[in-house]
Design an enzyme around this catalytic site. Structure first.
Site, PDB file in Angstrom:
ATOM      1  N   ASN A 150       0.780  -1.141   0.014  1.00 55.17           N
ATOM      2  CA  ASN A 150       0.044   0.077   0.140  1.00 55.17           C
ATOM      3  C   ASN A 150       1.101   1.319   0.025  1.00 55.17           C
ATOM      4  OD1 ASN A 150      -2.773  -1.035   0.014  1.00 55.17           O
ATOM      5  ND2 ASN A 150      -2.555  -1.631   1.960  1.00 55.17           N
ATOM      6  N   CYS A 172      -4.620  -7.749  -3.667  1.00 55.64           N
ATOM      7  CA  CYS A 172      -5.207  -7.237  -2.345  1.00 55.64           C
ATOM      8  C   CYS A 172      -6.221  -8.351  -2.123  1.00 55.64           C
ATOM      9  CB  CYS A 172      -5.968  -5.765  -2.352  1.00 55.64           C
ATOM     10  SG  CYS A 172      -6.846  -5.290  -0.910  1.00 55.64           S
ATOM     11  N   HIS A 173      -6.680  -8.315  -0.563  1.00 57.46           N
ATOM     12  CA  HIS A 173      -7.549  -9.586  -0.603  1.00 57.46           C
ATOM     13  C   HIS A 173      -9.032  -8.966  -0.045  1.00 57.46           C
ATOM     14  CE1 HIS A 173      -5.084  -9.275   3.215  1.00 57.46           C
ATOM     15  NE2 HIS A 173      -6.294  -8.816   3.515  1.00 57.46           N
ATOM     16  N   HIS A 202      -9.483  -0.674  -2.803  1.00 60.30           N
ATOM     17  CA  HIS A 202     -10.050  -0.406  -1.703  1.00 60.30           C
ATOM     18  C   HIS A 202     -11.272   0.539  -2.081  1.00 60.30           C
ATOM     19  CE1 HIS A 202      -6.593  -0.944   1.427  1.00 60.30           C
ATOM     20  NE2 HIS A 202      -6.970  -1.888   0.633  1.00 60.30           N
TER      21      HIS A 202
END
Length: 455
Positions: A150, A172-173, A202
């Protein structure tokens, strides 16, 4: 078939490394992989090597483990590069990203993706990612970078802008993790869920979220999610007792779609939830201020216990994680197709967002590499909200590419949460204070004198 060479840059992130290596070595075609671990911290590197070696022994596979303290040597001839470092660490950098804004009464929850914390992390991180790209072009030009760092969107954008020939994907998970959470909230097995998500890292949204029926048809689950929230049956308690996950459900009632990243993150990507003098909002939605520092302290303490357990254990339990890395490596290496959610340059995949932006979309993966799927235009309310975050990302990338300190201030001015709380003088002074506090963790051009403002 030849065995792949997989390099971990930042391999001292031992728990993350363990999960990815464990996933990789459980795949038959990858069981003989050469695992290369590189880190600048010799203690953490040695800990990770011990863990990786015990994973190999536990699984009884012919994989080999090598360690490096030189980045270029670790990358030489590799096939895949997994990046998992945090530049500046919890101390000093994360502490600075939280403590300095507090002097201006600007409160944060995670501060690693957007806002002044995300901007500063991007300025610290991108130059190091670029150095990996430079080495890859020299010694591993065909390798694929799997980037788990990030601020994901800023990083991915900056890499594609300066090194467009580098094969990369930001991972990303949050997409699959949130799908699991929503299935839990509705009491439906995750395996029976079908979804399609798109946006930016996100701040992607489930455009479809459905339940497979016995007759093979699919039921739209959005009415069930709305009903469960209205009746107080959702969200159910999750893994983090400090965050009840109400922010995302509330935003779903306003936007019509559910966002893929957690409520603690989402609360600071918008101007609606963290407000000085509005403790009623903080309490109503259970917003966990200073969540990331608390999490860091807990993880550091946990790792001290866990590392000793791993060192003394003869075998290490291996469970499949939710990460996409092993699926990508397997598909590229064998040609067996898979679908993952990845962050790549938009290039017209989402037509309502800028072409240069880093978007998060479903991707087909096979021996042709990563191929993003076409989304088209997002609902206008989602596009509008996402653009507020893209503004910050774009200006941070412009600052890095042009080595233009002024754009750091411009990025902070455009941040929704910062602009809702601070006036212009406060924003500029805050950026000055953050730059001074981070010192040599930031690139030299960012530490030069600020241009005088015209009266």
């Amino acid at each position: 078939m030849a065995n792949p060479k997989i390099t971990f840059i930042g391999a001292g992130s031992s728990v993350f490394m363990k999960n990815i290596v464990g996933d990789i070595l459980q795949r038959p075609a990858l069981a003989g992989a050469e695992i290369r671990l590189m880190d600048i911290n010799p203690t953490r590197l040695e800990e990770s090597a011990v863990i990786a070696g015990k994973l190999v022994n536990t699984l009884g596979v012919p994989a080999t483990v090598k360690t490096f303290d030189n980045q270029r040597q670790a990358l030489d001839g590799t096939n895949f590069v997994v990046v998992c470092f945090q530049i500046g660490g919890y101390e000093p950098s994360t502490v600075v990203d939280f403590d300095v804004p507090k002097k201006y009464n600007l409160r944060q929850t995670i501060a690693d993706t957007l806002g002044v914390g995300g901007i500063m992390r991007g300025l610290r991180t991108v130059p190091h990612l670029w150095s990996i790209c430079e080495d890859m072009l020299e010694v591993a030009p065909n390798a694929i970078m799997l980037q788990y760092v990030n601020p994901m969107a800023i990083n991915t954008w900056a890499i594609s802008e300066k090194y467009p020939t580098i094969k990369q994907v930001g991972l990303c998970h949050s997409v699959q993790g949130t799908a699991h959470e929503l299935a839990h909230d509705l009491g439906i097995p995750y395996e029976e869920i079908r979804y399609r998500s798109a946006g930016i890292n996100h701040m992607a949204f489930y455009l479809n979220f459905e339940h497979r029926q016995p007759d093979g048809s699919y039921k739209n689950l959005y009415p069930d999610l709305h009903r469960a929230y209205a009746e107080g049956r959702a969200p159910k308690p999750g893994w983090n007792p400090r965050c009840p996950n109400k922010v995302r459900y509330e935003m779903m009632t306003r936007l019509g779609y559910f966002v893929t990243e957690s409520s603690e993150h989402f609360a600071e990507y918008t101007p609606y939830f963290i407000k000085e003098g509005r403790e009623d909002i903080i309490e109503k939605f259970g917003i966990p201020l200073d969540e990331y520092p608390k999490r860091c302290v807990e993880q550091i303490a946990s790792w001290k216990r866990t590392s000793e357990e791993y060192r003394n254990a003869n075998r290490i339990e291996v469970k499949a994680s939710k990460e996409y890395a092993s699926s990508i490596v397997n598909s590229v290496w064998t040609g067996e197709p898979s679908v993952i959610y990845g962050n790549l340059r938009n290039n017209g995949v989402i037509t309502s967002l800028p072409n240069a932006a880093a978007v998060e979309v479903p991707c087909l993966v096979d021996d042709n590499g990563l191929q993003p799927t076409y989304i088209g235009e997002l609902p206008p309310q989602l596009t509008a909200l996402i653009r507020t975050n893209i503004n910050v990302q774009e200006l941070t990338v412009r600052a890095l590419i042009e080595e233009n300190r002024e754009h750091i201030y411009h990025a902070a001015m455009m941040d929704p949460h910062t602009a809702a709380e601070l006036d212009l003088d406060q924003i500029w002074n805050l950026v000055d204070d953050l730059i001074a506090a981070h010192g040599t963790w930031l690139p030299e051009w960012a530490r030069g004198p600020r241009k005088a403002q015209v009266a």
